[in-house]
Design a protein around this motif. Sequence first.
Motif, PDB file in Angstrom:
ATOM      1  N   PRO A 110       0.796  -1.227   0.000  1.00 25.23           N
ATOM      2  CA  PRO A 110       0.000   0.000   0.000  1.00 25.23           C
ATOM      3  C   PRO A 110       0.835   1.287   0.000  1.00 25.23           C
ATOM      4  O   PRO A 110       0.551   2.210  -0.752  1.00 25.23           O
ATOM      5  CB  PRO A 110      -0.850  -0.133   1.268  1.00 25.23           C
ATOM      6  CG  PRO A 110      -1.024  -1.621   1.424  1.00 25.23           C
ATOM      7  CD  PRO A 110       0.299  -2.204   1.000  1.00 25.23           C
ATOM      8  N   GLU A 111       1.858   1.348   0.869  1.00 24.11           N
ATOM      9  CA  GLU A 111       2.762   2.495   0.907  1.00 24.11           C
ATOM     10  C   GLU A 111       4.168   1.985   1.205  1.00 24.11           C
ATOM     11  O   GLU A 111       4.348   1.117   2.060  1.00 24.11           O
ATOM     12  CB  GLU A 111       2.337   3.494   1.981  1.00 24.11           C
ATOM     13  CG  GLU A 111       0.961   4.105   1.783  1.00 24.11           C
ATOM     14  CD  GLU A 111       0.583   5.073   2.897  1.00 24.11           C
ATOM     15  OE1 GLU A 111       1.450   5.874   3.305  1.00 24.11           O
ATOM     16  OE2 GLU A 111      -0.574   5.016   3.361  1.00 24.11           O
ATOM     17  N   TYR A 112       5.154   2.539   0.532  1.00 26.11           N
ATOM     18  CA  TYR A 112       6.529   2.111   0.757  1.00 26.11           C
ATOM     19  C   TYR A 112       6.949   2.366   2.195  1.00 26.11           C
ATOM     20  O   TYR A 112       7.647   1.562   2.806  1.00 26.11           O
ATOM     21  CB  TYR A 112       7.482   2.842  -0.201  1.00 26.11           C
ATOM     22  CG  TYR A 112       8.932   2.416  -0.041  1.00 26.11           C
ATOM     23  CD1 TYR A 112       9.393   1.242  -0.625  1.00 26.11           C
ATOM     24  CD2 TYR A 112       9.836   3.178   0.701  1.00 26.11           C
ATOM     25  CE1 TYR A 112      10.722   0.834  -0.475  1.00 26.11           C
ATOM     26  CE2 TYR A 112      11.149   2.790   0.853  1.00 26.11           C
ATOM     27  CZ  TYR A 112      11.592   1.613   0.261  1.00 26.11           C
ATOM     28  OH  TYR A 112      12.907   1.210   0.425  1.00 26.11           O
ATOM     29  N   THR A 152       2.929   0.543  -5.411  1.00 25.99           N
ATOM     30  CA  THR A 152       2.095   1.078  -4.342  1.00 25.99           C
ATOM     31  C   THR A 152       0.697   1.429  -4.834  1.00 25.99           C
ATOM     32  O   THR A 152       0.479   1.714  -6.005  1.00 25.99           O
ATOM     33  CB  THR A 152       2.746   2.331  -3.727  1.00 25.99           C
ATOM     34  OG1 THR A 152       2.849   3.357  -4.733  1.00 25.99           O
ATOM     35  CG2 THR A 152       4.136   2.017  -3.202  1.00 25.99           C
ATOM     36  N   GLY A 153      -0.243   1.420  -3.906  1.00 29.82           N
ATOM     37  CA  GLY A 153      -1.625   1.769  -4.219  1.00 29.82           C
ATOM     38  C   GLY A 153      -2.564   1.183  -3.180  1.00 29.82           C
ATOM     39  O   GLY A 153      -2.146   0.531  -2.222  1.00 29.82           O
ATOM     40  N   GLY A 154      -3.843   1.399  -3.377  1.00 30.62           N
ATOM     41  CA  GLY A 154      -4.836   0.901  -2.428  1.00 30.62           C
ATOM     42  C   GLY A 154      -5.016  -0.598  -2.523  1.00 30.62           C
ATOM     43  O   GLY A 154      -5.024  -1.164  -3.621  1.00 30.62           O
ATOM     44  N   LEU A 155      -5.168  -1.240  -1.389  1.00 32.82           N
ATOM     45  CA  LEU A 155      -5.361  -2.682  -1.377  1.00 32.82           C
ATOM     46  C   LEU A 155      -6.695  -3.051  -2.021  1.00 32.82           C
ATOM     47  O   LEU A 155      -6.746  -3.935  -2.888  1.00 32.82           O
ATOM     48  CB  LEU A 155      -5.308  -3.206   0.062  1.00 32.82           C
ATOM     49  CG  LEU A 155      -5.494  -4.714   0.247  1.00 32.82           C
ATOM     50  CD1 LEU A 155      -4.389  -5.496  -0.457  1.00 32.82           C
ATOM     51  CD2 LEU A 155      -5.549  -5.066   1.734  1.00 32.82           C
ATOM     52  N   GLU A 156      -7.766  -2.389  -1.614  1.00 34.25           N
ATOM     53  CA  GLU A 156      -9.103  -2.689  -2.125  1.00 34.25           C
ATOM     54  C   GLU A 156      -9.770  -1.502  -2.815  1.00 34.25           C
ATOM     55  O   GLU A 156     -10.810  -1.661  -3.457  1.00 34.25           O
ATOM     56  CB  GLU A 156     -10.004  -3.180  -0.980  1.00 34.25           C
ATOM     57  CG  GLU A 156      -9.427  -4.307  -0.148  1.00 34.25           C
ATOM     58  CD  GLU A 156      -9.295  -5.626  -0.901  1.00 34.25           C
ATOM     59  OE1 GLU A 156      -9.794  -5.721  -2.038  1.00 34.25           O
ATOM     60  OE2 GLU A 156      -8.681  -6.559  -0.350  1.00 34.25           O
ATOM     61  N   GLU A 157      -9.194  -0.324  -2.667  1.00 36.47           N
ATOM     62  CA  GLU A 157      -9.719   0.886  -3.298  1.00 36.47           C
ATOM     63  C   GLU A 157      -8.581   1.595  -4.021  1.00 36.47           C
ATOM     64  O   GLU A 157      -7.530   1.833  -3.426  1.00 36.47           O
ATOM     65  CB  GLU A 157     -10.329   1.829  -2.257  1.00 36.47           C
ATOM     66  CG  GLU A 157     -11.506   1.251  -1.496  1.00 36.47           C
ATOM     67  CD  GLU A 157     -12.019   2.202  -0.424  1.00 36.47           C
ATOM     68  OE1 GLU A 157     -13.238   2.236  -0.230  1.00 36.47           O
ATOM     69  OE2 GLU A 157     -11.206   2.902   0.205  1.00 36.47           O
ATOM     70  N   PRO A 158      -8.755   1.951  -5.300  1.00 35.29           N
ATOM     71  CA  PRO A 158      -7.679   2.640  -6.018  1.00 35.29           C
ATOM     72  C   PRO A 158      -7.472   4.049  -5.488  1.00 35.29           C
ATOM     73  O   PRO A 158      -8.362   4.642  -4.864  1.00 35.29           O
ATOM     74  CB  PRO A 158      -8.187   2.651  -7.462  1.00 35.29           C
ATOM     75  CG  PRO A 158      -9.667   2.562  -7.351  1.00 35.29           C
ATOM     76  CD  PRO A 158      -9.940   1.712  -6.139  1.00 35.29           C
ATOM     77  N   HIS A 201       3.522   3.389  -9.032  1.00 35.26           N
ATOM     78  CA  HIS A 201       2.158   3.455  -8.509  1.00 35.26           C
ATOM     79  C   HIS A 201       1.228   2.695  -9.444  1.00 35.26           C
ATOM     80  O   HIS A 201       1.308   2.853 -10.671  1.00 35.26           O
ATOM     81  CB  HIS A 201       1.699   4.902  -8.373  1.00 35.26           C
ATOM     82  CG  HIS A 201       0.383   5.059  -7.678  1.00 35.26           C
ATOM     83  ND1 HIS A 201       0.236   4.868  -6.319  1.00 35.26           N
ATOM     84  CD2 HIS A 201      -0.846   5.368  -8.149  1.00 35.26           C
ATOM     85  CE1 HIS A 201      -1.020   5.065  -5.991  1.00 35.26           C
ATOM     86  NE2 HIS A 201      -1.697   5.357  -7.083  1.00 35.26           N
ATOM     87  N   VAL A 202       0.364   1.856  -8.890  1.00 35.87           N
ATOM     88  CA  VAL A 202      -0.572   1.099  -9.719  1.00 35.87           C
ATOM     89  C   VAL A 202      -1.896   1.855  -9.809  1.00 35.87           C
ATOM     90  O   VAL A 202      -2.320   2.510  -8.861  1.00 35.87           O
ATOM     91  CB  VAL A 202      -0.806  -0.322  -9.162  1.00 35.87           C
ATOM     92  CG1 VAL A 202       0.501  -1.098  -9.106  1.00 35.87           C
ATOM     93  CG2 VAL A 202      -1.433  -0.281  -7.772  1.00 35.87           C
ATOM     94  N   GLY A 203      -2.533   1.754 -10.971  1.00 37.36           N
ATOM     95  CA  GLY A 203      -3.770   2.490 -11.179  1.00 37.36           C
ATOM     96  C   GLY A 203      -4.991   1.811 -10.590  1.00 37.36           C
ATOM     97  O   GLY A 203      -5.919   2.468 -10.133  1.00 37.36           O
TER      98      GLY A 203
END
Length: 327
Positions: A110-112, A139-145, A163-165
């Motif tokens: 989720p965050e570095y 990095t990015g949201g686990l269940e929410e972008p 960062h993933v979209g």
Amino acid sequence: MTRVPLTLACGDYDRTWPLADGRVRPEGIDLNLITLEPEECFWRMLGNAEFDAAEMSLSSYAIAHARGDDRFVGVPVFLSRSFRHSTLYVRKDSDITDARDLAGKRIGVPEYQMTAAVWARALLHHDFDVDTTGIVWCTGGLEEPGRVERQALELPDWVRIEHVGNTLSQALLDGSIDALMAPRVPSVFRSGDQVRRLWPDYAAREVEYYTRTGIFPIMHMLVVRADVDRAHPWVARSLYKAFTEAKRFALSGAADKPALRYTMPFLLDALERQQEVFGADPWPYGLDANRTALDTFAGYLAEQGLVAAPPDMTELFAPATRADSRI
């Protein structure tokens, strides 16, 4: 004597319930306790210092403090601790079967800078000799972008972050990441169809880790706004004492009931095994009892490029809380 009104935000834990329901009252404080999910708590406190006191990510606070952010003072109350052997996930059809297979891979997190990721990366590097500098951290949201780092990072060039979209859970399924490091159990694992833990025997590995190192990794701590501490230097110590007493209630009440207090059929067995490993208090508060874990974590922060040099962890905490009085 007029009690000081103080708003404190933290997660919903058995070790805080006695403060929420009034069984424990901090000396001299009229406590307004707001229950929030940790992610929201960190975001609001770090971004806007919205509360007089709050639960805070250990890494976020240590990084901010190392960069000269003096808005908070710490209290050695460690509201969240967790081993990280259970938090690595891969697809069931993946050929990744061991930690060393993760070298050079793309791993979602989720965050570095999040505390869980710091401990997990250190586990890969120190316990399994994985060259983590070759990993791309997605990095990015686990269940929410849309999740982003809760504070700006200044990282060396060798740290590779993308960062993933979409969500990390979906990225694992579609193959855009090879593995996932998640402090929460991801939905794609709960469904049971396509994702497995890297280490199904994580519990045994965690006991071995603790037996060998003596470290039960700290995740979250308590902070007080510095202006509150300046106005009332006794508040940090009062909170420390109250949280310690609340934890005592939680530990003493877990098994001492004629009916199971928690919806856990094997609760008594778990508590007895816990005592065999940890002794009477598996969750110590206070600076001295946690110095090994804190100093080890400080080294990991520097090793992973999050700070320039290992911070003096003693300096994170209010002077009034650094040592206990004796009778």
